[in-house]
Design a protein around this motif. Structure first.
Motif, PDB file in Angstrom:
ATOM      1  N   TYR A 263       0.846  -1.204   0.000  1.00 34.05           N
ATOM      2  CA  TYR A 263       0.000   0.000   0.000  1.00 34.05           C
ATOM      3  C   TYR A 263       0.883   1.257   0.000  1.00 34.05           C
ATOM      4  CZ  TYR A 263      -4.525  -2.313   0.623  1.00 34.05           C
ATOM      5  OH  TYR A 263      -5.670  -3.054   0.435  1.00 34.05           O
ATOM      6  N   TYR A 264       1.974   1.247   0.753  1.00 32.67           N
ATOM      7  CA  TYR A 264       2.895   2.381   0.756  1.00 32.67           C
ATOM      8  C   TYR A 264       3.445   2.615  -0.654  1.00 32.67           C
ATOM      9  CZ  TYR A 264       7.303   4.825   0.857  1.00 32.67           C
ATOM     10  OH  TYR A 264       8.320   5.675   0.547  1.00 32.67           O
ATOM     11  N   TRP A 265       3.887   1.546  -1.305  1.00 30.86           N
ATOM     12  CA  TRP A 265       4.406   1.686  -2.671  1.00 30.86           C
ATOM     13  C   TRP A 265       3.348   2.288  -3.589  1.00 30.86           C
ATOM     14  CZ3 TRP A 265       6.529  -3.995  -2.795  1.00 30.86           C
ATOM     15  CH2 TRP A 265       7.741  -4.057  -2.109  1.00 30.86           C
ATOM     16  N   MET A 266       2.100   1.840  -3.431  1.00 35.52           N
ATOM     17  CA  MET A 266       1.024   2.376  -4.266  1.00 35.52           C
ATOM     18  C   MET A 266       0.868   3.878  -4.038  1.00 35.52           C
ATOM     19  SD  MET A 266      -1.845  -0.649  -3.991  1.00 35.52           S
ATOM     20  CE  MET A 266      -3.082   0.246  -4.952  1.00 35.52           C
ATOM     21  N   VAL A 267       0.916   4.310  -2.774  1.00 38.98           N
ATOM     22  CA  VAL A 267       0.790   5.732  -2.462  1.00 38.98           C
ATOM     23  C   VAL A 267       1.983   6.502  -3.026  1.00 38.98           C
ATOM     24  CG1 VAL A 267       0.780   7.420  -0.576  1.00 38.98           C
ATOM     25  CG2 VAL A 267      -0.656   5.382  -0.427  1.00 38.98           C
ATOM     26  N   ALA A 268       3.188   5.989  -2.780  1.00 39.34           N
ATOM     27  CA  ALA A 268       4.405   6.675  -3.214  1.00 39.34           C
ATOM     28  C   ALA A 268       4.467   6.799  -4.738  1.00 39.34           C
ATOM     29  CB  ALA A 268       5.641   5.945  -2.690  1.00 39.34           C
ATOM     30  N   LEU A 269       3.956   5.799  -5.440  1.00 44.52           N
ATOM     31  CA  LEU A 269       4.007   5.798  -6.904  1.00 44.52           C
ATOM     32  C   LEU A 269       2.720   6.322  -7.535  1.00 44.52           C
ATOM     33  CD1 LEU A 269       5.750   2.331  -7.264  1.00 44.52           C
ATOM     34  CD2 LEU A 269       6.791   4.579  -7.720  1.00 44.52           C
ATOM     35  N   GLN A 270       1.794   6.776  -6.703  1.00 44.63           N
ATOM     36  CA  GLN A 270       0.510   7.322  -7.141  1.00 44.63           C
ATOM     37  C   GLN A 270      -0.289   6.323  -7.987  1.00 44.63           C
ATOM     38  OE1 GLN A 270       1.392  11.113  -8.946  1.00 44.63           O
ATOM     39  NE2 GLN A 270       2.046  11.995  -7.012  1.00 44.63           N
ATOM     40  N   ILE A 271      -0.252   5.069  -7.558  1.00 42.32           N
ATOM     41  CA  ILE A 271      -1.038   4.013  -8.205  1.00 42.32           C
ATOM     42  C   ILE A 271      -2.426   4.047  -7.567  1.00 42.32           C
ATOM     43  CG2 ILE A 271      -1.282   1.515  -8.521  1.00 42.32           C
ATOM     44  CD1 ILE A 271       1.824   1.371  -8.440  1.00 42.32           C
TER      45      ILE A 271
END
Length: 182
Positions: free
Chosen positions: A120-128
């Motif tokens: 979920y963090y990666w999704m937020v950081a990458l604006q997915i």
């Protein structure tokens, strides 16, 4: 998505100390970030960590968390035929993508434990968009990897020889401007 069929079955349940009957049922499953986060919330273990042992009951629970079908008798998941279980395992392992990657870093694997919160963090950081949490997890992880590769400044870095050549041209142009003014 994967659709499985559980035929009408009668089996003895040691848990209930009686025979249980299950009607024939079709169940739609998705191996997604949502199902992983539900499983991790219950078991407090990283689902994607291959070093974490999972019991049969934990795997059956995970399959139930994968279910997109409503009002499914919980006993259905305990009576999945072996051929359907094989299909589920194959589906979980499927890349769900035509994308392939070259080994960029010499094959060094990260020692970071991947949990649903990290994804979920990666999704937020990458604006997915969060709607991607419903995708097959392997497809989502492929998208995250692509975003990281495309955003990697080292990957987009010009070779030193090109930088030197470009600087030589720019310096020559600057000298020419200075000489033309004076």
């Amino acid at each position: 998505m994967l659709k499985i069929h559980i035929p009408e079955t009668e089996a003895y349940s040691s848990e209930y100390n009686k025979f249980i009957n299950v009607k024939a049922t079709d169940v739609v499953l998705e191996h997604s970030l949502i199902s992983i986060s539900k499983w991790e919330a219950k078991y407090h273990k990283a689902f994607l960590d291959n070093n974490v042992e999972k019991t049969n009951d934990e795997l059956i629970d995970y399959i139930s968390f994968m279910s997109l079908s409503s009002n499914v008798d919980p006993n259905v998941f305990k009576l999945i035929p072996s051929e359907e279980l094989d299909r589920i395992i194959k589906y979980i392992k499927d890349s769900q993508s035509a994308t392939t990657f070259k080994d960029r870093d010499g094959g060094r694997a990260s020692r970071e434990i991947i949990t649903s919160e990290l994804i979920y963090y990666w999704m937020v950081a990458l604006q997915i968009p969060f709607e991607c949490q419903k995708w097959h997890i392997n497809r989502l992880l492929t998208l995250i990897k692509i975003c990281n590769i495309k955003n990697d400044p080292k990957k987009n870095k010009m070779p030193k020889s090109e930088v030197y050549a470009q600087n030589k041209i720019l310096n020559a142009q600057r000298r020419a401007k200075l000489h033309s003014k004076g």
